[in-house]
Design an enzyme around this catalytic site. Structure first.
Site, PDB file in Angstrom:
ATOM      1  N   HIS A  54       1.421  -0.881  -0.107  1.00 15.29           N
ATOM      2  CA  HIS A  54      -0.494   0.465  -0.149  1.00 15.29           C
ATOM      3  C   HIS A  54       0.876   1.058   0.141  1.00 15.29           C
ATOM      4  CE1 HIS A  54      -3.897  -1.890   2.008  1.00 15.29           C
ATOM      5  NE2 HIS A  54      -3.153  -2.712   1.033  1.00 15.29           N
ATOM      6  N   GLU A  56       0.803   3.847   2.051  1.00 14.57           N
ATOM      7  CA  GLU A  56       1.473   4.307   3.438  1.00 14.57           C
ATOM      8  C   GLU A  56       2.750   3.256   3.653  1.00 14.57           C
ATOM      9  OE1 GLU A  56      -3.318   4.278   3.626  1.00 14.57           O
ATOM     10  OE2 GLU A  56      -1.811   3.551   1.893  1.00 14.57           O
ATOM     11  N   CYS A  84      -6.024   1.747   5.862  1.00 13.33           N
ATOM     12  CA  CYS A  84      -6.715   0.586   6.345  1.00 13.33           C
ATOM     13  C   CYS A  84      -6.343  -0.058   7.642  1.00 13.33           C
ATOM     14  CB  CYS A  84      -6.636  -0.718   5.288  1.00 13.33           C
ATOM     15  SG  CYS A  84      -5.091  -1.119   5.180  1.00 13.33           S
ATOM     16  N   CYS A  87      -1.985  -0.568   7.912  1.00 10.47           N
ATOM     17  CA  CYS A  87      -1.347   0.609   7.228  1.00 10.47           C
ATOM     18  C   CYS A  87      -1.865   1.436   8.696  1.00 10.47           C
ATOM     19  CB  CYS A  87      -1.932   1.733   6.210  1.00 10.47           C
ATOM     20  SG  CYS A  87      -1.163   0.855   4.388  1.00 10.47           S
TER      21      CYS A  87
END
Length: 157
Positions: A54, A56, A84, A87
């Site tokens: 991801h 992040e 999410c 993260c």
């Protein structure tokens, strides 16, 4: 919201466009230390075939390497979609100082929409956060991407 939030979110949006161009879910992130961007990333889940890739997560790794330390106390993450749980947990572990996100995620958001890991009472670090920064632009990019994906599935080969 600070005066700089829109400026740095625009850079996160540029990263999200890079993700879209690579046929990734269009999420972009930047990490700022002081008034300087020290990390830029976009989703690379499909490209790397890695469910943890991801924006992040990639940005956290870059920022820690740039600063030469694991703690990001004086940093702010700007990300186009509410993080999410994976993260958000990584942000708590990195001890980031602030998170600023664009679109809320009613299905998986872990900064208040579904759960709030950033402010969880049992965790050892709390993170200041602001949601809805350039929300319309951030959400629009995601809506457009998923609409196009749905249309591609419907069209006969």
């Amino acid at each position: 919201m600070t005066d700089w939030d829109a400026v740095f979110m625009q850079e996160a949006l540029r990263q999200a466009v890079k993700a879209r161009e690579a046929d990734e879910v269009p999420v972009g992130a930047v990490i700022v230390h002081g008034e300087r961007i020290i990390a830029r990333a976009h989703n690379q889940v499909e490209t790397l075939r890695d469910p943890t890739a991801h924006a992040e997560m990639i940005a956290i790794t870059q920022a820690a390497a740039t600063l030469g330390q694991k703690w990001l106390y004086d940093c702010c993450l700007y990300v186009t979609l509410e993080p999410c749980s994976m993260c958000a947990g990584a942000l708590v572990l990195a001890r980031i100082g602030r998170v600023c996100f664009g679109a809320f995620d009613a299905k998986a958001g872990a900064c208040g929409s579904v759960v709030n890991i950033l402010h969880h009472a049992r965790l050892n670090h709390r993170i200041d956060s602001a949601g809805g920064v350039l929300e319309e632009s951030c959400a629009g990019l995601l809506t457009e991407f998923f609409q196009r994906k749905r249309e591609q599935k419907i069209k006969p080969a």
